[in-house]
Design a protein around this motif. Structure first.
Motif, PDB file in Angstrom:
ATOM      1  N   ILE A 227      37.429  41.072  47.846  1.00 48.45           N
ATOM      2  CA  ILE A 227      38.131  40.166  46.934  1.00 48.45           C
ATOM      3  C   ILE A 227      37.951  40.652  45.500  1.00 48.45           C
ATOM      4  CG2 ILE A 227      38.333  37.780  46.120  1.00 48.45           C
ATOM      5  CD1 ILE A 227      38.817  37.792  49.082  1.00 48.45           C
ATOM      6  N   GLY A 228      39.050  41.000  44.838  1.00 46.30           N
ATOM      7  CA  GLY A 228      38.999  41.362  43.423  1.00 46.30           C
ATOM      8  C   GLY A 228      39.582  40.227  42.604  1.00 46.30           C
ATOM      9  N   CYS A 229      38.785  39.699  41.680  1.00 48.14           N
ATOM     10  CA  CYS A 229      39.223  38.583  40.823  1.00 48.14           C
ATOM     11  C   CYS A 229      39.444  39.130  39.418  1.00 48.14           C
ATOM     12  CB  CYS A 229      38.143  37.506  40.815  1.00 48.14           C
ATOM     13  SG  CYS A 229      38.388  36.221  39.573  1.00 48.14           S
ATOM     14  N   LEU A 230      40.665  38.938  38.892  1.00 49.92           N
ATOM     15  CA  LEU A 230      40.962  39.539  37.596  1.00 49.92           C
ATOM     16  C   LEU A 230      41.638  38.557  36.636  1.00 49.92           C
ATOM     17  CD1 LEU A 230      44.291  40.506  37.288  1.00 49.92           C
ATOM     18  CD2 LEU A 230      43.570  41.741  39.311  1.00 49.92           C
ATOM     19  N   TYR A 231      41.389  38.815  35.358  1.00 53.45           N
ATOM     20  CA  TYR A 231      42.033  38.058  34.295  1.00 53.45           C
ATOM     21  C   TYR A 231      42.608  39.078  33.322  1.00 53.45           C
ATOM     22  CZ  TYR A 231      42.597  34.980  30.263  1.00 53.45           C
ATOM     23  OH  TYR A 231      43.118  34.298  29.186  1.00 53.45           O
ATOM     24  N   LEU A 232      43.876  39.377  33.521  1.00 52.58           N
ATOM     25  CA  LEU A 232      44.535  40.419  32.729  1.00 52.58           C
ATOM     26  C   LEU A 232      44.786  39.893  31.310  1.00 52.58           C
ATOM     27  CD1 LEU A 232      46.873  42.844  34.445  1.00 52.58           C
ATOM     28  CD2 LEU A 232      47.534  42.157  32.164  1.00 52.58           C
ATOM     29  N   PRO A 233      44.658  40.758  30.295  1.00 53.76           N
ATOM     30  CA  PRO A 233      44.849  40.293  28.917  1.00 53.76           C
ATOM     31  C   PRO A 233      46.230  39.682  28.687  1.00 53.76           C
ATOM     32  CG  PRO A 233      43.872  42.491  28.940  1.00 53.76           C
ATOM     33  CD  PRO A 233      44.240  42.166  30.356  1.00 53.76           C
TER      34      PRO A 233
ATOM     35  N   PHE B 257      48.519  43.842  22.390  1.00 52.24           N
ATOM     36  CA  PHE B 257      49.492  44.307  23.382  1.00 52.24           C
ATOM     37  C   PHE B 257      49.120  45.716  23.863  1.00 52.24           C
ATOM     38  CE2 PHE B 257      53.805  45.871  24.689  1.00 52.24           C
ATOM     39  CZ  PHE B 257      53.954  45.007  25.767  1.00 52.24           C
ATOM     40  N   ASP B 258      48.663  46.553  22.950  1.00 53.57           N
ATOM     41  CA  ASP B 258      48.226  47.903  23.329  1.00 53.57           C
ATOM     42  C   ASP B 258      47.070  47.828  24.333  1.00 53.57           C
ATOM     43  OD1 ASP B 258      50.104  48.776  21.521  1.00 53.57           O
ATOM     44  OD2 ASP B 258      48.669  49.195  19.918  1.00 53.57           O
ATOM     45  N   TYR B 259      46.142  46.894  24.076  1.00 57.86           N
ATOM     46  CA  TYR B 259      44.993  46.706  24.974  1.00 57.86           C
ATOM     47  C   TYR B 259      45.480  46.262  26.355  1.00 57.86           C
ATOM     48  CZ  TYR B 259      40.836  44.348  26.945  1.00 57.86           C
ATOM     49  OH  TYR B 259      39.824  43.923  27.768  1.00 57.86           O
ATOM     50  N   LYS B 260      46.455  45.368  26.364  1.00 56.25           N
ATOM     51  CA  LYS B 260      47.007  44.893  27.639  1.00 56.25           C
ATOM     52  C   LYS B 260      47.586  46.057  28.448  1.00 56.25           C
ATOM     53  CE  LYS B 260      50.107  41.496  29.698  1.00 56.25           C
ATOM     54  NZ  LYS B 260      50.619  40.142  29.506  1.00 56.25           N
ATOM     55  N   LEU B 261      48.371  46.899  27.786  1.00 56.58           N
ATOM     56  CA  LEU B 261      48.992  48.028  28.492  1.00 56.58           C
ATOM     57  C   LEU B 261      47.935  49.013  29.001  1.00 56.58           C
ATOM     58  CD1 LEU B 261      52.174  48.765  26.334  1.00 56.58           C
ATOM     59  CD2 LEU B 261      51.971  47.382  28.422  1.00 56.58           C
ATOM     60  N   ARG B 262      46.881  49.219  28.219  1.00 56.77           N
ATOM     61  CA  ARG B 262      45.791  50.093  28.680  1.00 56.77           C
ATOM     62  C   ARG B 262      45.107  49.492  29.902  1.00 56.77           C
ATOM     63  NH1 ARG B 262      44.474  50.365  23.241  1.00 56.77           N
ATOM     64  NH2 ARG B 262      42.564  49.133  23.548  1.00 56.77           N
ATOM     65  N   TRP B 263      44.903  48.183  29.860  1.00 58.14           N
ATOM     66  CA  TRP B 263      44.257  47.472  30.978  1.00 58.14           C
ATOM     67  C   TRP B 263      45.124  47.584  32.229  1.00 58.14           C
ATOM     68  CZ3 TRP B 263      43.033  43.846  34.635  1.00 58.14           C
ATOM     69  CH2 TRP B 263      41.704  43.417  34.706  1.00 58.14           C
TER      70      TRP B 263
ATOM     71  N   GLY C  38      44.314  36.554  40.754  1.00 57.09           N
ATOM     72  CA  GLY C  38      43.937  36.099  39.423  1.00 57.09           C
ATOM     73  C   GLY C  38      45.110  35.771  38.540  1.00 57.09           C
ATOM     74  N   ASP C  39      44.784  35.572  37.263  1.00 58.84           N
ATOM     75  CA  ASP C  39      45.790  35.334  36.237  1.00 58.84           C
ATOM     76  C   ASP C  39      46.182  36.709  35.698  1.00 58.84           C
ATOM     77  OD1 ASP C  39      47.272  34.792  34.014  1.00 58.84           O
ATOM     78  OD2 ASP C  39      45.816  33.457  33.066  1.00 58.84           O
ATOM     79  N   PHE C  40      47.350  37.189  36.141  1.00 53.25           N
ATOM     80  CA  PHE C  40      47.805  38.519  35.745  1.00 53.25           C
ATOM     81  C   PHE C  40      48.495  38.508  34.378  1.00 53.25           C
ATOM     82  CE2 PHE C  40      46.974  39.305  40.111  1.00 53.25           C
ATOM     83  CZ  PHE C  40      47.018  40.670  40.357  1.00 53.25           C
ATOM     84  N   ASN C  41      48.801  37.317  33.857  1.00 61.55           N
ATOM     85  CA  ASN C  41      49.546  37.217  32.599  1.00 61.55           C
ATOM     86  C   ASN C  41      50.804  38.085  32.626  1.00 61.55           C
ATOM     87  OD1 ASN C  41      48.594  35.308  30.634  1.00 61.55           O
ATOM     88  ND2 ASN C  41      46.675  36.461  30.561  1.00 61.55           N
ATOM     89  N   VAL C  42      51.442  38.106  33.792  1.00 68.33           N
ATOM     90  CA  VAL C  42      52.703  38.819  33.982  1.00 68.33           C
ATOM     91  C   VAL C  42      53.690  37.893  34.681  1.00 68.33           C
ATOM     92  CG1 VAL C  42      53.884  40.770  35.058  1.00 68.33           C
ATOM     93  CG2 VAL C  42      51.530  41.055  34.255  1.00 68.33           C
ATOM     94  N   ILE C  43      54.872  37.753  34.087  1.00 73.29           N
ATOM     95  CA  ILE C  43      55.992  37.060  34.742  1.00 73.29           C
ATOM     96  C   ILE C  43      56.820  38.167  35.394  1.00 73.29           C
ATOM     97  CG2 ILE C  43      58.008  35.594  34.383  1.00 73.29           C
ATOM     98  CD1 ILE C  43      56.706  34.805  31.616  1.00 73.29           C
ATOM     99  N   PRO C  44      56.750  38.311  36.726  1.00 72.44           N
ATOM    100  CA  PRO C  44      57.359  39.502  37.341  1.00 72.44           C
ATOM    101  C   PRO C  44      58.882  39.594  37.202  1.00 72.44           C
ATOM    102  CG  PRO C  44      55.743  38.518  38.827  1.00 72.44           C
ATOM    103  CD  PRO C  44      55.961  37.546  37.704  1.00 72.44           C
TER     104      PRO C  44
END
Length: 265
Positions: A110-116, A126-132, A154-160
């Motif tokens: 199980i990988g739990c992530l909170y993307l910027p 935004f640059d940090y987000k793209l690097r992540w 997790g919360d990917f902070n992406v609206i696909p």
């Protein structure tokens, strides 16, 4: 995992938006939904302030990676202790944000992530987000190489896609909906990861987040940004996926609702 009738495993993700401030909401939902594994994001507390005793009283073992006031991720497992396999996403030794934790629970990684979040665009966030995103792609691709049961939740902070947001035109310049960010998510799917909710509900308008402002909850003006990606070996075991929308209406609720999948054993 001892799930429904002992032959299903329920795995959930929930951005709690402050685990201590919303502990009653979390505990109430755990008692009601009885998930076997829960990935939590936005703990907003240092390690020493994680409510381990209360979570244990609710029947869950836990591992967590906190950070004062910001970020923070945790994995809970019902009736057992998750076995920590990784803390922090590889690829940047200088990244001090608590955004990734990983554990083995009953034969599933199980990988739990909170993307910027990445706003404002353009800018360093935004640059940090793209690097992540790039680091996540590299690591996620490595994980698939093991050909084992894995859930990245997790919360990917992406609206696909447009289907995942109430008014796509309003979000075009937001960091959650920028072409580069959508492409990063698509790259994960094209690499073999399966968007569990979409696998079972391909055309349904489903949201997981409603902002506190502008009455978005009562207008159902939401976004789908909380995701569970499963590795291909789990595809045949996926039997259900849903959002516990009603939790968003509770007193002092998070602005996110819990999202869960059920896997046959």
């Amino acid at each position: 995992m001892t799930g429904a009738a002992d032959h299903h495993a329920k795995i959930a993700t929930f951005n709690v938006n402050g685990v201590n401030g919303r502990l009653p909401v979390l505990l109430r939902w755990l008692g009601e939904a009885k998930p076997d594994v829960v990935c939590l994001q936005e703990l907003k507390c240092g390690d020493e302030r994680f409510p381990a005793r209360e979570v244990e009283k609710a029947g869950y073992g836990a591992i967590w990676h906190g950070q004062k006031s910001w970020n923070g991720v945790a994995i809970l497992a019902r009736g057992r202790d998750p076995i920590l396999t990784r803390q922090g996403l590889p690829g940047d030794p200088d990244d001090t944000h608590s955004r990734y934790i990983e554990a083995a629970v009953d034969g599933v990684l199980i990988g739990c992530l909170y993307l910027p979040n990445g706003n404002p665009v353009p800018g360093p966030k935004f640059d940090y987000k793209l690097r992540w995103c790039r680091r996540l792609q590299a690591y996620a691709s490595e994980l698939l190489g093991f050909k084992i049961p894995i859930v990245l939740a997790g919360d990917f902070n992406v609206i696909p896609t447009d289907l995942d947001v109430y008014k796509p035109e309003r979000w075009r310049d937001d960091a959650l909906f920028r072409p580069e960010v959508k492409q990063a998510f698509r790259t994960l799917i094209e690499g073999g990861w399966i968007d569990a909710l979409r696998r079972l509900h391909p055309d349904e308008r489903i949201y997981t987040f409603w902002d506190y402002f502008r009455n978005t909850w009562s207008r159902d003006a939401g976004l789908r940004i909380d995701h569970l990606l499963i590795s291909p070996v789990l595809a045949s075991r996926l039997i259900a996926a849903a959002v516990d929308r009603h939790v968003r209406s509770w007193t002092k609720a998070s602005d996110h609702a819990p999202v869960w999948i059920e896997l046959a054993r």
